[in-house]
Write a protein that holds these residues in place. Structure first.
Motif, PDB file in Angstrom:
ATOM      1  N   TRP A 134       0.819  -1.214   0.000  1.00  0.00           N
ATOM      2  CA  TRP A 134       0.000   0.000   0.000  1.00  0.00           C
ATOM      3  C   TRP A 134       0.852   1.264   0.000  1.00  0.00           C
ATOM      4  O   TRP A 134       0.366   2.352  -0.302  1.00  0.00           O
ATOM      5  CB  TRP A 134      -0.943   0.000   1.206  1.00  0.00           C
ATOM      6  N   LEU A 135       2.121   1.109   0.343  1.00  0.00           N
ATOM      7  CA  LEU A 135       3.053   2.224   0.249  1.00  0.00           C
ATOM      8  C   LEU A 135       3.771   2.220  -1.097  1.00  0.00           C
ATOM      9  O   LEU A 135       3.948   3.266  -1.725  1.00  0.00           O
ATOM     10  CB  LEU A 135       4.081   2.147   1.382  1.00  0.00           C
ATOM     11  N   VAL A 136       4.152   1.025  -1.560  1.00  0.00           N
ATOM     12  CA  VAL A 136       4.917   0.899  -2.803  1.00  0.00           C
ATOM     13  C   VAL A 136       4.085   1.341  -4.013  1.00  0.00           C
ATOM     14  O   VAL A 136       4.590   2.039  -4.904  1.00  0.00           O
ATOM     15  CB  VAL A 136       5.409  -0.550  -2.992  1.00  0.00           C
ATOM     16  N   GLY A 137       2.806   0.955  -4.054  1.00  0.00           N
ATOM     17  CA  GLY A 137       1.961   1.267  -5.210  1.00  0.00           C
ATOM     18  C   GLY A 137       1.893   2.752  -5.521  1.00  0.00           C
ATOM     19  O   GLY A 137       2.291   3.192  -6.607  1.00  0.00           O
ATOM     20  N   PRO A 138       1.391   3.578  -4.576  1.00  0.00           N
ATOM     21  CA  PRO A 138       1.335   5.024  -4.850  1.00  0.00           C
ATOM     22  C   PRO A 138       2.713   5.637  -5.051  1.00  0.00           C
ATOM     23  O   PRO A 138       2.857   6.603  -5.806  1.00  0.00           O
ATOM     24  CB  PRO A 138       0.658   5.591  -3.587  1.00  0.00           C
ATOM     25  N   LEU A 139       3.741   5.087  -4.380  1.00  0.00           N
ATOM     26  CA  LEU A 139       5.087   5.639  -4.510  1.00  0.00           C
ATOM     27  C   LEU A 139       5.608   5.473  -5.934  1.00  0.00           C
ATOM     28  O   LEU A 139       6.111   6.413  -6.552  1.00  0.00           O
ATOM     29  CB  LEU A 139       6.027   4.959  -3.515  1.00  0.00           C
ATOM     30  N   VAL A 140       5.474   4.252  -6.480  1.00  0.00           N
ATOM     31  CA  VAL A 140       5.911   3.991  -7.853  1.00  0.00           C
ATOM     32  C   VAL A 140       5.110   4.839  -8.839  1.00  0.00           C
ATOM     33  O   VAL A 140       5.665   5.445  -9.768  1.00  0.00           O
ATOM     34  CB  VAL A 140       5.786   2.496  -8.197  1.00  0.00           C
ATOM     35  N   GLY A 141       3.800   4.889  -8.625  1.00  0.00           N
ATOM     36  CA  GLY A 141       2.960   5.685  -9.522  1.00  0.00           C
ATOM     37  C   GLY A 141       3.323   7.155  -9.496  1.00  0.00           C
ATOM     38  O   GLY A 141       3.439   7.802 -10.550  1.00  0.00           O
ATOM     39  N   GLY A 142       3.516   7.696  -8.288  1.00  0.00           N
ATOM     40  CA  GLY A 142       3.817   9.113  -8.170  1.00  0.00           C
ATOM     41  C   GLY A 142       5.186   9.509  -8.706  1.00  0.00           C
ATOM     42  O   GLY A 142       5.343  10.565  -9.300  1.00  0.00           O
ATOM     43  N   LEU A 143       6.182   8.623  -8.508  1.00  0.00           N
ATOM     44  CA  LEU A 143       7.550   8.959  -8.909  1.00  0.00           C
ATOM     45  C   LEU A 143       7.811   8.787 -10.396  1.00  0.00           C
ATOM     46  O   LEU A 143       8.766   9.356 -10.927  1.00  0.00           O
ATOM     47  CB  LEU A 143       8.552   8.100  -8.112  1.00  0.00           C
ATOM     48  N   THR A 144       6.993   7.996 -11.079  1.00  0.00           N
ATOM     49  CA  THR A 144       7.259   7.713 -12.497  1.00  0.00           C
ATOM     50  C   THR A 144       6.227   8.293 -13.448  1.00  0.00           C
ATOM     51  O   THR A 144       6.417   8.234 -14.665  1.00  0.00           O
ATOM     52  CB  THR A 144       7.348   6.193 -12.737  1.00  0.00           C
ATOM     53  N   MET A 145       5.152   8.867 -12.929  1.00  0.00           N
ATOM     54  CA  MET A 145       4.094   9.345 -13.823  1.00  0.00           C
ATOM     55  C   MET A 145       4.554  10.526 -14.672  1.00  0.00           C
ATOM     56  O   MET A 145       3.960  10.802 -15.718  1.00  0.00           O
ATOM     57  CB  MET A 145       2.836   9.696 -13.029  1.00  0.00           C
ATOM     58  N   ALA A 161       1.722   8.794 -18.063  1.00  0.00           N
ATOM     59  CA  ALA A 161       0.785   8.125 -17.164  1.00  0.00           C
ATOM     60  C   ALA A 161       0.794   6.609 -17.332  1.00  0.00           C
ATOM     61  O   ALA A 161       0.435   5.870 -16.411  1.00  0.00           O
ATOM     62  CB  ALA A 161      -0.632   8.658 -17.404  1.00  0.00           C
ATOM     63  N   PHE A 162       1.223   6.125 -18.511  1.00  0.00           N
ATOM     64  CA  PHE A 162       1.229   4.685 -18.779  1.00  0.00           C
ATOM     65  C   PHE A 162       2.473   3.985 -18.241  1.00  0.00           C
ATOM     66  O   PHE A 162       2.497   2.760 -18.109  1.00  0.00           O
ATOM     67  CB  PHE A 162       1.132   4.436 -20.289  1.00  0.00           C
ATOM     68  N   VAL A 163       3.526   4.736 -17.917  1.00  0.00           N
ATOM     69  CA  VAL A 163       4.813   4.132 -17.533  1.00  0.00           C
ATOM     70  C   VAL A 163       4.720   3.262 -16.282  1.00  0.00           C
ATOM     71  O   VAL A 163       5.282   2.157 -16.249  1.00  0.00           O
ATOM     72  CB  VAL A 163       5.891   5.226 -17.365  1.00  0.00           C
ATOM     73  N   PRO A 164       4.029   3.699 -15.201  1.00  0.00           N
ATOM     74  CA  PRO A 164       3.953   2.834 -14.017  1.00  0.00           C
ATOM     75  C   PRO A 164       3.359   1.456 -14.313  1.00  0.00           C
ATOM     76  O   PRO A 164       3.758   0.460 -13.699  1.00  0.00           O
ATOM     77  CB  PRO A 164       3.067   3.633 -13.053  1.00  0.00           C
ATOM     78  N   PHE A 165       2.432   1.382 -15.258  1.00  0.00           N
ATOM     79  CA  PHE A 165       1.834   0.092 -15.596  1.00  0.00           C
ATOM     80  C   PHE A 165       2.830  -0.796 -16.341  1.00  0.00           C
ATOM     81  O   PHE A 165       2.829  -2.017 -16.179  1.00  0.00           O
ATOM     82  CB  PHE A 165       0.571   0.315 -16.430  1.00  0.00           C
ATOM     83  N   LEU A 166       3.674  -0.189 -17.156  1.00  0.00           N
ATOM     84  CA  LEU A 166       4.735  -0.955 -17.816  1.00  0.00           C
ATOM     85  C   LEU A 166       5.728  -1.497 -16.788  1.00  0.00           C
ATOM     86  O   LEU A 166       6.209  -2.639 -16.913  1.00  0.00           O
ATOM     87  CB  LEU A 166       5.465  -0.077 -18.833  1.00  0.00           C
ATOM     88  N   ILE A 167       6.030  -0.698 -15.768  1.00  0.00           N
ATOM     89  CA  ILE A 167       6.943  -1.142 -14.716  1.00  0.00           C
ATOM     90  C   ILE A 167       6.338  -2.325 -13.957  1.00  0.00           C
ATOM     91  O   ILE A 167       7.029  -3.305 -13.654  1.00  0.00           O
ATOM     92  CB  ILE A 167       7.256   0.023 -13.757  1.00  0.00           C
ATOM     93  N   ALA A 168       5.047  -2.249 -13.658  1.00  0.00           N
ATOM     94  CA  ALA A 168       4.382  -3.355 -12.953  1.00  0.00           C
ATOM     95  C   ALA A 168       4.410  -4.634 -13.786  1.00  0.00           C
ATOM     96  O   ALA A 168       4.638  -5.731 -13.264  1.00  0.00           O
ATOM     97  CB  ALA A 168       2.944  -2.967 -12.618  1.00  0.00           C
ATOM     98  N   ALA A 169       4.169  -4.497 -15.091  1.00  0.00           N
ATOM     99  CA  ALA A 169       4.220  -5.670 -15.978  1.00  0.00           C
ATOM    100  C   ALA A 169       5.619  -6.266 -15.996  1.00  0.00           C
ATOM    101  O   ALA A 169       5.799  -7.493 -15.920  1.00  0.00           O
ATOM    102  CB  ALA A 169       3.781  -5.279 -17.390  1.00  0.00           C
ATOM    103  N   ALA A 170       6.632  -5.400 -16.090  1.00  0.00           N
ATOM    104  CA  ALA A 170       8.016  -5.883 -16.119  1.00  0.00           C
ATOM    105  C   ALA A 170       8.391  -6.586 -14.825  1.00  0.00           C
ATOM    106  O   ALA A 170       9.146  -7.570 -14.829  1.00  0.00           O
ATOM    107  CB  ALA A 170       8.967  -4.709 -16.381  1.00  0.00           C
ATOM    108  N   ALA A 171       7.853  -6.116 -13.685  1.00  0.00           N
ATOM    109  CA  ALA A 171       8.169  -6.727 -12.391  1.00  0.00           C
ATOM    110  C   ALA A 171       7.577  -8.125 -12.269  1.00  0.00           C
ATOM    111  O   ALA A 171       8.094  -8.961 -11.524  1.00  0.00           O
ATOM    112  CB  ALA A 171       7.662  -5.836 -11.262  1.00  0.00           C
ATOM    113  N   MET A 172       6.491  -8.394 -12.989  1.00  0.00           N
ATOM    114  CA  MET A 172       5.850  -9.703 -12.932  1.00  0.00           C
ATOM    115  C   MET A 172       6.648 -10.771 -13.684  1.00  0.00           C
ATOM    116  O   MET A 172       6.600 -11.949 -13.333  1.00  0.00           O
ATOM    117  CB  MET A 172       4.440  -9.629 -13.533  1.00  0.00           C
ATOM    118  N   VAL A 173       7.380 -10.380 -14.728  1.00  0.00           N
ATOM    119  CA  VAL A 173       8.069 -11.353 -15.584  1.00  0.00           C
ATOM    120  C   VAL A 173       9.107 -12.171 -14.823  1.00  0.00           C
ATOM    121  O   VAL A 173       9.101 -13.410 -14.907  1.00  0.00           O
ATOM    122  CB  VAL A 173       8.689 -10.643 -16.804  1.00  0.00           C
ATOM    123  N   PRO A 174      10.031 -11.565 -14.063  1.00  0.00           N
ATOM    124  CA  PRO A 174      10.980 -12.391 -13.308  1.00  0.00           C
ATOM    125  C   PRO A 174      10.301 -13.272 -12.266  1.00  0.00           C
ATOM    126  O   PRO A 174      10.804 -14.364 -11.957  1.00  0.00           O
ATOM    127  CB  PRO A 174      11.915 -11.365 -12.650  1.00  0.00           C
TER     128      PRO A 174
END
Length: 411
Positions: free
Chosen positions: A164-175, A179-192
Motif C-alpha cells: 500500500w506504500l509501494v503502489g502510490p510511490l511507484v505511480g507518483g515517482l514515475t508518472m 501516465a502509462f509508464v507505471p503500468f509498464l513497470i508493474a508488468a516488467a516486475a511480474m516477468v521475473p
C-alpha cells in the motif's frame, strides 16, 4: 481429489516464500498504483475522450476506474485459490500472472490511446488475476513444517502492508514519464516472478479427477465455504473486522483534515510510517514471537486492542494523534497473523486455497460495504466513522470469543 491434499516438500522453501511475497506485494500494489495517476487526469481542466467519455462527469469516470481493479480482485479471490487446490498451485498461479502481465500492458496501451472503456476492462482483468494473492497465501501456509506457519504468514502479511506504500510511490515517482509508464513497470516486475516460479515451485501432480472446468468452478469456489456451519463464526469475525479496519484505513485521512488540519504531505508521511510499522511488526515481531500464544487467543486480544485504540483515536490531537494513529497498526498486524494461522491450522482440510480465498473475498466485501456506507456516516463527521469501525471490530472480537468456546467444546 485436490492436488493440495498431498503434502508438498519444497527444495528451496525460503526462496519460495520470498517469491510469493514479492508476487503478493506487486499484486496489491497494483490496486493503489493508479491513485496518484488518475486523479490529475480526471481533474484536468482540458476535457478529452478519456476523462469525459460519452460526456459523463469526470468524477463518476474516476470512481469507476478506481473500482474496476478491486472488483476484479473480489471475483478472482473467490475462485483462483480454490482452483489451485484442484489444478495445482504452480499451474494456476503461472496462468494468472501471465494474464496479469497482459492486463498491465493493456492498461498502459489504453491510457496512451485515451481509450477509457479499454482501460476499465484491462484494470478489471488485472484485478481478477491479482486474486492470486489467495494462492500466494496458500503457498505460504503450504511451507509448514519447513517454515513455521506463523513465520511464513507474518512475512506474507508484511509484503501486503508494504504494497500500500509501494503502489502510490511507484505511480507518483514515475508518472512524469507518462501516465502509462507505471503500468509498464508493474508488468516488467511480474516477468521475473514468473521465471522464478518455474524453477522454484515443484511441478503440479497429475489431475486425478477430470471434471469440466465450469463444474469445478461452481463446486469448489470459496463462496461455498460461507454456507458451512463450521465456519459461521470465523466468517462473521473476518467480515466484521475488515469492515471496521477499512473504516479506519479509508477515513482516517478525512479525520486528520477535519479535526487536525493536516496537509496532504503530513497525511502521506503518517501513512508511510503506519505502513512501515505494520510491516516491521509482522515481519520481525510476529515472525519471532507470534507462536508464543495460541493463535485464536492472540487474535482475540489483538482485536480488542484495535477496537479500544480506534475508539480513543478521535479524542487525541496534535503529536499524540500522530503517535496514536501509527500505534493502531501494531495490534492490527498481530491480529492478521494470528487469525490467518488459526484458520489454516483448523480448516486447512477444506483446501488452503479455498480458505485463503475466502479471507481475501471477505476483506474485499468489507471494503465495498464501508466505502458505500462511509459516505453517509461522514455527514455526521469523520469521528463517527472511526467509532463505527471500533464497534465493528469489537463485534469481531465477540465472534472470536464465541469461536473459542465452540472450539473448546468440540476438542
Amino acid at each position: 481429489m485436490s492436488s493440495s491434499v498431498v503434502s508438498v516438500r519444497y527444495t528451496h522453501p525460503q526462496a519460495v516464500l520470498w517469491v510469493v511475497c514479492l508476487i503478493a506485494l506487486i499484486a496489491v500494489a497494483g490496486i493503489a498504483l493508479p491513485y496518484p495517476i488518475l486523479a490529475p487526469l480526471f481533474a484536468a481542466t482540458a476535457l478529452n475522450d478519456f476523462n469525459h467519455w460519452l460526456g459523463i462527469a469526470p468524477e463518476i469516470l474516476l470512481g469507476i476506474a478506481l473500482a474496476a481493479n478491486p472488483l476484479g480482485m473480489l471475483f478472482g479471490s473467490a475462485t483462483l485459490g480454490a482452483l489451485s487446490d484442484h489444478y495445482g498451485r504452480r499451474r494456476v498461479l503461472a496462468l494468472s500472472l501471465t494474464l496479469a502481465v497482459a492486463g498491465y500492458l493493456g492498461s498502459a496501451w489504453a491510457l496512451s490511446a485515451e481509450w477509457y472503456p479499454g482501460f476499465v476492462l484491462f484494470r478489471f482483468l488485472t484485478g481478477l488475476c491479482e486474486g492470486s494473492v489467495s494462492i500466494c497465501r496458500a503457498i505460504a501456509a503450504d511451507l509448514h513444517p519447513q517454515i513455521e506457519r506463523t513465520v511464513a504468514i507474518s512475512w506474507m502479511n508484511s509484503a501486503l502492508y508494504a504494497a500500500w506504500l509501494v503502489g502510490p510511490l511507484v505511480g507518483g515517482l514515475t508518472m512524469h514519464l507518462g501516465a502509462f509508464v507505471p503500468f509498464l513497470i508493474a508488468a516488467a516486475a511480474m516477468v521475473p516472478c514468473l521465471c522464478m516460479l518455474y524453477f522454484l515451485l515443484p511441478p503440479d501432480l497429475p489431475l486425478q479427477q477430470h471434471q469440466p472446468f465450469w463444474q469445478q468452478l461452481r463446486q469448489h469456489n470459496s463462496l461455498r465455504l460461507v454456507r458451512l456451519p463450521l465456519l459461521r463464526l470465523v466468517v462473521a469475525a473476518q467480515l466484521l473486522y475488515t469492515i471496521g479496519l477499512n473504516a479506519f484505513y479509508e477515513y482516517y485521512p478525512l479525520w486528520l483534515v477535519e479535526q487536525q488540519q493536516f496537509s496532504g504531505l503530513q497525511i502521506g508521511l503518517i501513512t508511510a510510517v503506519l505502513c512501515a510499522v505494520m510491516t516491521t511488526v509482522s515481519a520481525v515481531g510476529m515472525a519471532r514471537l507470534g507462536s508464543r500464544l495460541p493463535a485464536l487467543h492472540g487474535a482475540k486480544i489483538a482485536a480488542v486492542c484495535v477496537a479500544l485504540m480506534l475508539f480513543l483515536l478521535p479524542f487525541t490531537s496534535g503529536k499524540l494523534a500522530w503517535v496514536w494513529l501509527v500505534l493502531c497498526g501494531v495490534p492490527n498486524a498481530m491480529f492478521s497473523a494470528w487469525f490467518q494461522v488459526y484458520c489454516t491450522e483448523h480448516f486447512g482440510e477444506l483446501g488452503l486455497g479455498r480458505v485463503m480465498g475466502l479471507l481475501t473475498l471477505l476483506m474485499c466485501t468489507g471494503n465495498v460495504i464501508i466505502a458505500l456506507a462511509g459516505g453517509v456516516i461522514a455527514l455526521f463527521g469523520a469521528s463517527w466513522i472511526l467509532w463505527t469501525g471500533a464497534m465493528f471490530i469489537a463485534l469481531a472480537a465477540l465472534m472470536l470469543v464465541r469461536e473459542q468456546r465452540r472450539s473448546a467444546a468440540t476438542a
